[in-house]
Motif scaffolding. Structure first.
Motif, PDB file in Angstrom:
ATOM      1  N   ARG A  21      10.655  -9.698   2.653  1.00  6.32           N
ATOM      2  CA  ARG A  21       9.724  -8.922   1.837  1.00  6.32           C
ATOM      3  C   ARG A  21       9.137  -9.823   0.767  1.00  6.32           C
ATOM      4  NH1 ARG A  21       8.492  -4.317   4.231  1.00  6.32           N
ATOM      5  NH2 ARG A  21       7.858  -3.415   2.283  1.00  6.32           N
ATOM      6  N   SER A  22       7.833  -9.826   0.659  1.00  4.77           N
ATOM      7  CA  SER A  22       7.159 -10.583  -0.373  1.00  4.77           C
ATOM      8  C   SER A  22       6.994  -9.696  -1.598  1.00  4.77           C
ATOM      9  CB  SER A  22       5.778 -11.016   0.121  1.00  4.77           C
ATOM     10  OG  SER A  22       5.009 -11.501  -0.945  1.00  4.77           O
ATOM     11  N   ASN A  48      13.828  -9.055   7.926  1.00  7.46           N
ATOM     12  CA  ASN A  48      13.242  -8.090   6.993  1.00  7.46           C
ATOM     13  C   ASN A  48      12.743  -8.744   5.705  1.00  7.46           C
ATOM     14  OD1 ASN A  48      13.762  -5.917   8.740  1.00  7.46           O
ATOM     15  ND2 ASN A  48      15.879  -5.854   8.034  1.00  7.46           N
ATOM     16  N   GLN A  53       4.940  -6.596   6.977  1.00  9.88           N
ATOM     17  CA  GLN A  53       5.961  -5.919   6.178  1.00  9.88           C
ATOM     18  C   GLN A  53       5.956  -4.426   6.441  1.00  9.88           C
ATOM     19  OE1 GLN A  53       6.211  -8.822   2.280  1.00  9.88           O
ATOM     20  NE2 GLN A  53       5.355  -6.835   2.003  1.00  9.88           N
ATOM     21  N   ASN A  54       4.770  -3.846   6.530  1.00 11.41           N
ATOM     22  CA  ASN A  54       4.662  -2.394   6.673  1.00 11.41           C
ATOM     23  C   ASN A  54       4.824  -1.902   8.109  1.00 11.41           C
ATOM     24  OD1 ASN A  54       4.262  -2.082   3.933  1.00 11.41           O
ATOM     25  ND2 ASN A  54       2.051  -2.127   4.097  1.00 11.41           N
TER      26      ASN A  54
END
Length: 158
Positions: free
Chosen positions: A66-67, A64, A14-15
């Motif tokens: 995202r959790s 993209n 994610q980052n």
């Protein structure tokens, strides 16, 4: 431990976006084969992870993704409430209302950790007001900080 590693993989992707199995293995101090097994586990759990082969290849999250999982544990959350003093934040030109920021953090913390985080906030106060430097040193700090924020090289004019 595996669940922590799986969460770490998701957070890293994610980052950072795309990462190779080798980069993930180095970051998480495991073998490439362990990363491949972990990627299978994440895919089987419904996490949209995509593998791209080739020189520019690697693993990335689809569209993209995202959790909502943060990966923060109770010690991480407690440490977030150990803010520096308002004076120090003001010297750095940052938000000089740390209580407002703490309130926002407290609202974002899962219910299971909120009570402990609130207790940390109420029990520990670090008074760094006596750590303040002279006005000259404060000006130097401001110059260096501005260079950091602007991604510029600071020159020594002494």
């Amino acid at each position: 431990m595996r669940a922590d590693r799986l969460m770490s993989i998701m957070i890293l992707l994610q980052n950072r976006g795309k990462m190779t199995a080798k980069e993930l293995a180095n970051e998480l101090e495991v073998s490439n084969r362990t990363i491949l097994r972990d990627m299978d586990a994440l895919t089987n759990a419904g996490i949209p992870i995509v593998s791209q082969r080739g020189k520019e290849g690697g693993w990335h999250l689809l569209d993209n993704f995202r959790s909502k999982l943060s990966g923060l544990n109770i010690d991480d959350m407690k440490s977030l409430f150990l803010f520096p003093s308002g004076e120090l934040l003001e010297d750095l030109g940052l938000n000089n209302q740390p209580l407002d920021t703490r309130q926002k953090l407290l609202a974002a913390i899962p219910d299971t950790y909120r009570e402990e985080a609130q207790a940390m906030w109420e029990r520990i106060h670090i008074d760094s007001g006596t750590w303040r430097q002279s006005k000259e040193k404060k000006h130097a700090l401001n110059v260096v900080q501005q260079a950091v924020w602007d991604s510029k090289k600071a020159e020594n004019s002494l």
